[in-house]
Design a protein around this motif. Structure first.
Motif: not given
Length: 93
Positions: A17-26, A28-39
């Protein structure tokens, strides 16, 4: 022993959870593609494309034929082979 395993699991989940939160805050563009794929995978799983086509065609074939036609049983023939008729194992064994 059981309490120790659950403690380790809580620590691992907290670190994730800390790693995901840190990635989102620093970054956020790196999580867009995985979220689109899983969605998209989730949407295809929930609403498969075969359901889309079946709504346009509401025709379903009848289960039972209306006319009572008599079926003809299949005829089977025995084809004589070249094997000898004895039930003994082959000679080369």
């Amino acid at each position: 022993m059981r309490h120790r395993n659950s403690t380790i699991a809580y620590v691992i989940f907290a670190l994730v959870a800390i790693g995901i939160l840190f990635t989102v805050l620093t970054r956020p563009g790196t999580l867009i593609i995985p979220l689109l794929v899983f969605g998209s995978i989730f949407l295809l799983y929930k609403y498969p494309p075969s359901r889309w086509r079946s709504r346009s065609k509401s025709f379903s074939p009848p289960r039972f034929s209306s006319s009572k036609t008599k079926r003809r049983n299949a005829t089977f023939r025995v084809i004589n082979g070249s094997k000898d008729s004895s039930d003994e194992p082959p000679k080369y064994h």
